[in-house]
Design a protein around this motif. Structure first.
Motif, mmCIF file in Angstrom:
data_model
loop_
_atom_site.group_PDB
_atom_site.id
_atom_site.type_symbol
_atom_site.label_atom_id
_atom_site.label_comp_id
_atom_site.label_asym_id
_atom_site.label_seq_id
_atom_site.Cartn_x
_atom_site.Cartn_y
_atom_site.Cartn_z
ATOM 1 N N ALA A 192 -29.978 -17.114 -13.194
ATOM 2 C CA ALA A 192 -29.412 -15.966 -12.481
ATOM 3 C C ALA A 192 -29.475 -16.188 -10.976
ATOM 4 O O ALA A 192 -28.567 -15.800 -10.238
ATOM 5 C CB ALA A 192 -30.161 -14.700 -12.866
ATOM 6 N N LYS A 193 -30.528 -16.854 -10.529
ATOM 7 C CA LYS A 193 -30.717 -17.076 -9.097
ATOM 8 C C LYS A 193 -29.686 -18.059 -8.551
ATOM 9 O O LYS A 193 -29.132 -17.862 -7.459
ATOM 10 C CB LYS A 193 -32.135 -17.605 -8.848
ATOM 11 N N GLN A 194 -29.404 -19.132 -9.311
ATOM 12 C CA GLN A 194 -28.474 -20.158 -8.861
ATOM 13 C C GLN A 194 -27.054 -19.954 -9.403
ATOM 14 O O GLN A 194 -26.165 -20.757 -9.126
ATOM 15 C CB GLN A 194 -28.982 -21.539 -9.310
ATOM 16 N N ALA A 195 -26.857 -18.891 -10.206
ATOM 17 C CA ALA A 195 -25.562 -18.582 -10.833
ATOM 18 C C ALA A 195 -25.117 -19.663 -11.807
ATOM 19 O O ALA A 195 -23.923 -19.815 -12.082
ATOM 20 C CB ALA A 195 -24.479 -18.340 -9.782
ATOM 21 N N ASN B 67 -33.366 -17.647 -19.038
ATOM 22 C CA ASN B 67 -33.198 -17.684 -17.586
ATOM 23 C C ASN B 67 -34.095 -18.733 -16.944
ATOM 24 O O ASN B 67 -35.045 -19.219 -17.554
ATOM 25 C CB ASN B 67 -33.503 -16.297 -17.012
ATOM 26 N N GLY C 204 -22.350 -8.461 -8.322
ATOM 27 C CA GLY C 204 -21.981 -8.978 -7.006
ATOM 28 C C GLY C 204 -22.544 -8.173 -5.859
ATOM 29 O O GLY C 204 -21.910 -8.066 -4.804
ATOM 30 N N ASN D 30 -27.854 -8.096 -10.228
ATOM 31 C CA ASN D 30 -27.229 -8.298 -8.920
ATOM 32 C C ASN D 30 -26.155 -9.372 -8.972
ATOM 33 O O ASN D 30 -25.088 -9.246 -8.345
ATOM 34 C CB ASN D 30 -28.293 -8.680 -7.890
ATOM 35 N N ALA D 31 -26.404 -10.433 -9.735
ATOM 36 C CA ALA D 31 -25.433 -11.522 -9.843
ATOM 37 C C ALA D 31 -24.184 -11.073 -10.590
ATOM 38 O O ALA D 31 -23.064 -11.452 -10.230
ATOM 39 C CB ALA D 31 -26.073 -12.714 -10.560
ATOM 40 N N ASP E 236 -26.568 -6.501 -4.101
ATOM 41 C CA ASP E 236 -28.019 -6.359 -4.215
ATOM 42 C C ASP E 236 -28.355 -4.943 -4.659
ATOM 43 O O ASP E 236 -28.865 -4.120 -3.888
ATOM 44 C CB ASP E 236 -28.704 -6.671 -2.879
ATOM 45 N N LEU F 242 -23.198 -18.684 -15.197
ATOM 46 C CA LEU F 242 -22.901 -17.246 -15.117
ATOM 47 C C LEU F 242 -21.491 -16.959 -15.630
ATOM 48 O O LEU F 242 -21.263 -15.937 -16.297
ATOM 49 C CB LEU F 242 -23.059 -16.756 -13.673
ATOM 50 N N THR G 98 -32.372 -9.781 -10.864
ATOM 51 C CA THR G 98 -31.583 -10.852 -10.267
ATOM 52 C C THR G 98 -30.272 -11.022 -11.026
ATOM 53 O O THR G 98 -29.203 -11.201 -10.421
ATOM 54 C CB THR G 98 -32.368 -12.175 -10.281
ATOM 55 N N LEU G 99 -30.344 -10.930 -12.360
ATOM 56 C CA LEU G 99 -29.135 -11.065 -13.182
ATOM 57 C C LEU G 99 -28.188 -9.889 -12.941
ATOM 58 O O LEU G 99 -26.971 -10.089 -12.816
ATOM 59 C CB LEU G 99 -29.509 -11.148 -14.662
#
Length: 466
Positions: A369-372, A342, A247, A243-244, A249, A375, A240-241
């Motif tokens: 990481a999911k909610q940014a 996280n 930018g 991908n974040a 998937d 970040l 997830t991190l």
């Protein structure tokens, strides 16, 4: 100078654009283009009779006299062209069909398709640029950040070459003084250069070569990206991190433990710095052979990284987490370690309880990481951890592994020169080490390269049309 009798052609632009350009170069470039091109105005002469550095509007017609496209043709005459040969550039519409039709007509009239990098190779062999400048062309095309662009432009304009030329002049002076000593060694009444003065000049040369060689660590990081390993237990949110941060998937995200079983890499430009992020298999005890191989690769990637993000599940921050940190931190000596806690969106209070147990020199941050969440702070932390200096267009920084290897050989040779001078070795032995140093530096710009295989290896990585 023409490398051989061939006239080459290639599409020089990528697919999908509104405009496409076909480059033609060689002894028959103008004549072959004339065979398929008709100027729109009757006042315009054939290209062979036109003034160089002009652009003529007209049409490309096939063997049946049908119009393929209306185009602009730019005319360049040797030696004032990119390759140093007679050249034309045909600008037409970007349709893949049109481009292929024009290419087929050129080939039918005597051209052959260019090999990767052949235009730039001809420019090098015709003396339009040295080898380091030619390699910078490929770097400029591949540049993905402001820093890589600045370095490539500086090298292409000859910044590195000028630095090497100054070193070469100093080395030649040293060599000539020693050769003079050899030629007139039987004339005792003559005074030769003071060895202390030669030692001082050699020290200056060594310092400059050493600085250039040392810059490769920075240059390599700028060019290829700072390697960042994202490690942690399974299901900590590593994919997830990744991908974040990039930018996209790029990695599969799942609540199932052990989803990532191999290394996944991708790059991102953050604050003008290119980072190469490496998502690794989650570390845990497992009997699954494939997953265990992935975990083994995780440890290898930690060794290759300059920055390690140890991702910790803040909802399960227990003795198991401390045990994992105990395994990872000894592998991070000499590296930048970031402890990222996280899932802070569902366990925001955990971070405060864990910062006191940070390894020496490590940084910590609470993220989601999911909610940014945080970040941007993590990205700034990465830029700080990378520690790359600001690069201006005037800076000479080595980015090419071949250049670094040649500099390392030159550095070893000049150190032998210094030691030989200090030990009072005969001039002929010291002169040989000086020649070795000169030879290594000359390899960078191509002065001593005669191997066809070496040149092919350098230019084969270029794109077609360049």
């Amino acid at each position: 100078m023409t490398i051989n009798g061939d006239t080459i052609c290639a599409i020089a632009t990528g697919r999908g654009g509104a405009i496409g350009i076909i480059r033609v170069s060689g002894p028959q470039a103008v004549e072959i283009t004339d065979k398929i091109f008709t100027p729109a105005s009757k006042k315009d002469k054939p290209l062979a009779c036109s003034a160089p550095y002009t652009i003529t509007f007209g049409s490309i017609t096939n063997a049946e006299g049908e119009t393929v496209d209306e185009v602009l043709v730019s005319l360049f005459r040797a030696p004032h062209s990119y390759t140093g040969e007679d050249s034309t550039e045909i600008s037409c519409h970007g349709s893949a069909y049109i481009l292929q039709q024009v290419m087929q007509l050129l080939i039918a009239n005597g051209c052959r398709t260019a090999e990767p990098g052949e235009f730039t190779r001809r420019a090098f062999l015709n003396g339009k640029m040295d080898l380091s400048q030619a390699e910078a062309v490929a770097d400029l095309i591949a540049s993905s950040s402001a820093a890589t662009h600045r370095l490539a432009v500086n090298q292409m304009r000859g910044g590195f070459s000028r630095k090497l030329s100054l070193l070469r002049d100093k080395l030649l002076r040293l060599t000539s003084l020693l050769e003079l000593e050899l030629d007139f060694s039987d004339h005792e009444e003559l005074e030769f250069a003071d060895r202390a003065e030669l030692q001082s000049t050699a020290s200056q040369i060594e310092a400059e070569i050493s600085r250039l060689a040392s810059s490769f660590s920075v240059g390599n990081a700028i060019k290829n990206g700072v390697p960042v390993a994202i490690v942690g237990e399974t299901n900590a949110g590593k994919s997830t991190l990744l991908n974040a941060l990039v930018g996209d998937d790029r990695a599969i995200v799942s609540d199932i433990h052990g989803t990532t079983r191999d290394v996944i890499e991708d790059t991102a430009d953050i604050g003008g710095v290119t980072f190469r992020f490496i998502d690794t298999a989650g570390i845990r005890d497992t009997s699954d052979e494939i997953e265990r191989l992935g975990i083994d690769r995780t440890y290898k990637k930690i060794g290759q990284a300059e920055i390690v993000i140890l991702l910790i599940d803040a909802t399960d921050n227990n003795a198991k987490t401390e045990e994992l940190a105990g395994k990872i931190t000894p592998l991070c000596k000499g590296k930048q370690l970031i402890m990222a806690y996280n899932k802070a969106d569902i366990a925001p209070q955990t971070q405060a309880a864990t910062t006191a147990r940070l390894p020496e020199g490590a940084r910590s941050i609470s993220i989601s990481a999911k909610q940014a969440t945080n970040l941007d702070k993590l990205k700034q932390m990465l830029v700080t951890a990378a520690g790359l200096p600001e690069i201006s267009s005037a800076d000479v920084v080595v980015t090419n592994a071949r250049h670094y290897e040649a500099l390392a050989r030159a550095l070893e040779a000049i150190r032998r020169v210094r030691q030989g001078l200090a030990d009072g070795l005969p001039a002929d032995l010291v002169a040989q080490d000086l020649r070795d140093c000169l030879h290594s530096l000359a390899e960078i710009v191509g002065g001593e390269i005669t191997s066809e295989e070496t040149l092919q290896n350098i230019f084969k990585h270029f794109c077609i049309g360049k």
